[in-house]
Motif scaffolding. Structure first.
Motif, mmCIF file in Angstrom:
data_model
loop_
_atom_site.group_PDB
_atom_site.id
_atom_site.type_symbol
_atom_site.label_atom_id
_atom_site.label_comp_id
_atom_site.label_asym_id
_atom_site.label_seq_id
_atom_site.Cartn_x
_atom_site.Cartn_y
_atom_site.Cartn_z
ATOM 1 N N ARG A 15 0.828 -1.205 0.000
ATOM 2 C CA ARG A 15 0.000 0.000 0.000
ATOM 3 C C ARG A 15 0.865 1.260 0.000
ATOM 4 O O ARG A 15 0.495 2.274 -0.573
ATOM 5 N N ILE B 166 2.151 1.881 -3.652
ATOM 6 C CA ILE B 166 1.255 2.511 -4.621
ATOM 7 C C ILE B 166 0.679 3.826 -4.094
ATOM 8 O O ILE B 166 -0.149 4.470 -4.730
ATOM 9 N N LEU C 169 -1.159 4.423 -1.357
ATOM 10 C CA LEU C 169 -2.428 4.400 -0.622
ATOM 11 C C LEU C 169 -2.181 4.646 0.857
ATOM 12 O O LEU C 169 -3.068 5.080 1.584
ATOM 13 N N ARG D 50 -2.990 10.771 -8.938
ATOM 14 C CA ARG D 50 -3.497 9.396 -8.937
ATOM 15 C C ARG D 50 -3.500 8.829 -10.349
ATOM 16 O O ARG D 50 -3.182 7.669 -10.565
ATOM 17 N N TYR E 193 -2.406 -2.398 -9.286
ATOM 18 C CA TYR E 193 -2.355 -2.979 -7.945
ATOM 19 C C TYR E 193 -3.529 -3.924 -7.737
ATOM 20 O O TYR E 193 -4.676 -3.565 -8.012
#
Ligand code: ADP
Ligand code: MG
Lengths: 272, 334
Positions: free
Chosen positions: A56, A59, A61, A81, A90
């Motif tokens: 996470r 990427i 997040l 994004r 992902y």
């Protein structure tokens, strides 16, 4: 700047001294990793060792407390994004499955990163979506509702969604969960082809060390949020690392050119 | 292609409802005469006058409220992932209602002021619902029952305050009492004339956001991973919903449950993708509102019921059915 440009060529994705916490508890400590294009990296470690958290962070997040993630040599935090989604796909560990969405509609949603709000879907895109469904063996089920598929079929649909994003880097959190034996191998064969044939970069969380040994070039072993070992898979996954990382004794044997990891428990019941 | 067929069917339903709404009434007027009133108005004809000055405005209000609320429900259910979400269950309608009343009873506001107050109230009601859900700590997951409970709580609270406010001014009480119950009536036509651009804007924004909003239905993290700026998109989407729903409340009072029920009727046919769910929900919502209005006027003739009351009755039954199917039935998925 010089350094970053240099990085961009050799490493698509890297982390520098990444630290990540949830509330007061530190989840990841001082993680520095580099992922080169054309390599399949298996991310392994016991439950709760921080594999999903690392994914996470990779990427964007989850925001690291310290350190940073570089994608194409640029800090992840400075990218939008959509920019990220065009480079990185992902597959999360678990998926929400809305009612009344068909497999075909799901896979088409992968196009958002490219088209944005007002862009149009090209014929080539459609072919890409169909191709993604074909590779996971769901070509005939495009009109089926996602929520009415079996667990394994659903997982394959979400894998198709990640593939349809058509990105140079793929992060997959336990992609072969819920899959039957055939599709475990089919999916990993496919991922292997993406790496070898198209030079993509893969970071894949795997629980089965035998699958990691069979398919991955490199391995990263996590334990309690730290990197215990990283490097070529066969070097990382030796008996000592397995003992330290998972707390079990295991034999590592070579058989017909393959390296097998045999936990001691399995040996006692008479397996080779 | 199938989608075109679905749209056609929904449009036909809406047309049939419109014909019924325009021709049925205290004195039935033949559809041919209704058509003539619309295209070749005859100032001498009483029927033509009734159609144009009473039934048509009334029908347009029903269409507006139904379309806006149904589209809003579809989007709210998508964003929150909660099958019971809608403008009327999450405090928007009740907030807009209170805003309106405050502006009228407190400040004697004109139409524009009332519209602004309804919008502010709609946003406030929604924010209060979210705050109550968070404060009670019943769970951060917006998918669960707690959000709906706090929406119900907020709705009751705001309706209570509205009722109290109404009591303070006996002179104007009668005028707003029927509005408060959700009353689709031709004397609100001037409100529709002022407020309709809000609904149009809301619809256009939602259509433009259809794809990212559908992606959010897959879960926030997956939507982010697929390139959607989730916070911005869901805020814009919710704001558009509140805008449209508040404007509908400002026109004809809280017409409940259209937003809750219609998406559930439409989704099995169109699927969950908002590019298809939204327009069809709007058409079916408009048709449902028209039909309820006809029913409210005719079913108990010579007495007429308020459309809002009838929709509450129908909606209450649907709400119960949904709760049973989604939460209580053995083997329910949630
Ligand atoms: N939301 C959360 N709140 C608190 N702790 C969490 C949360 N999510 C994960 N953790 C903790 O973070 C650690 C790493 O979790 P995770 O990254 O999911 O591990 P893995 O994927 O390797 O099983 C675990 O110890 C887990 O308890
Ligand atoms: Mg995990």
């Amino acid at each position: 700047m010089q350094y970053e440009t240099h990085c961009a060529v050799r490493y698509v994705l890297s982390t520098e001294r990444l630290k990540f916490s949830i509330g007061r508890s530190a989840i990841l400590h001082d993680i520095s990793l580099r992922f080169r294009p054309g390599r399949f990296t298996a991310l392994v470690g016991a439950n709760g060792s921080g594999k999903s958290s690392l994914m996470r962070c990779l990427i964007g997040l989850a925001a690291p407390e310290a350190g940073r993630v570089l994608l194409d040599g640029r800090p992840l935090a400075s990218q939008t994004r959509r920019q990220i989604a065009r480079r990185l796909a992902y597959l999360p560990q678990s998926s929400i499955c809305p009612d009344h969405l068909t497999v075909g509609e799901l896979v088409e949603l992968a196009g958002f990163a490219r088209t944005g709000l007002f862009g149009t879907v090209r014929a080539a895109d459609r072919e890409g979506y169909r191709e993604a469904l074909r590779t996971v063996g769901l070509a005939g089920k495009a009109a089926r509702q996602l929520s009415r598929l079996s667990g394994g079929e659903r997982q394959r649909a979400f894998i198709a969604l990640a593939l349809a994003q058509d990105t140079p880097v793929l992060l997959m959190d336990e992609p072969v969960n819920h899959l039957d034996l055939k599709y475990q191998y089919a999916v990993l064969d496919l991922l292997r082809d993406l790496v070898t044939g198209q030079g993509k970069t893969l970071v894949v969380v795997l629980h089965d060390l035998n699958l990691a040994l069979a398919y991955a070039d490199d391995a990263v072993l996590l334990k309690q949020g730290r990197v215990l070992a990283q490097g070529p898979a066969r070097q990382v996954l030796d008996a000592r690392a397995v003992a330290e990382g998972f707390g079990i004794a295991a034999d590592l044997r070579d058989l017909g050119g393959r390296r097998l990891c045999l936990p001691k428990g399995a040996q006692m019941i008479g397996m080779p | 292609m199938r989608f075109a067929g679905t749209c056609g069917a929904a449009l036909a339903l809406l047309l049939a409802a419109a014909v019924a709404s325009l021709s049925l009434g205290a004195t039935p007027i033949a559809p041919r005469e209704v058509l003539r009133a619309l295209v070749a108005f005859d100032a001498e004809s009483v029927d033509h006058f009734v159609v144009l000055s009473q039934r048509l405005p009334r029908a347009l209000i029903a269409v507006y409220a139904g379309a806006v609320l149904a589209a809003g429900g579809a989007v709210m259910q998508g964003i929150t992932g909660n099958p019971l979400a809608s403008p009327s269950t999450l405090g928007v309608s009740a907030g807009a209602m209170l805003g309106m009343l405050v502006s009228v009873f407190g400040f004697g506001a004109g139409l524009a002021g009332q519209g602004g107050a309804a919008l502010a109230g709609g946003f406030g009601g929604f924010a209060l619902t979210l705050a109550v859900a968070r404060l009670t700590g019943l769970g951060p997951d917006p998918r669960g029952v707690p959000l709906i409970l706090s929406g119900a709580l907020t709705g009751m609270l705001l309706a209570g305050v509205s009722g109290t406010l109404l009591l303070t001014d006996p002179a104007r009480r009668a005028e707003y009492l029927s509005w408060l119950a959700g009353n689709i009536n031709h004397f609100y036509a001037d409100r529709l004339a002022v407020f309709w651009p809000l609904g149009l804007a809301s619809g256009l924004i939602l259509l433009a956001l259809a794809r990212p909003l559908t992606l959010i239905g897959l879960g926030r993290e997956r939507a982010e991973a697929l390139g959607v700026p989730v916070r911005r998109v869901s805020r814009a989407g919710l704001a558009a919903v509140v805008l449209g729903a508040s404007s509908a409340t400002a026109i004809c009072g809280p017409v409940g449950f259209v937003g809750l029920v219609v998406p559930h009727l439409v989704r099995p046919v169109t699927g969950a993708h908002l590019a298809r769910l939204l327009p069809v929900s709007a058409l079916v919502g408009a048709a449902l509102c028209l039909l309820s209005d006809v029913l409210a006027r005719r079913a108990f003739a010579p007495f007429t019921l308020h459309t809002g009351v009838l929709l509450d009755l129908v909606g209450g039954v649907c709400f119960g059915t949904l709760v049973y199917r989604l939460y209580l039935r053995p083997g329910a998925r949630r």
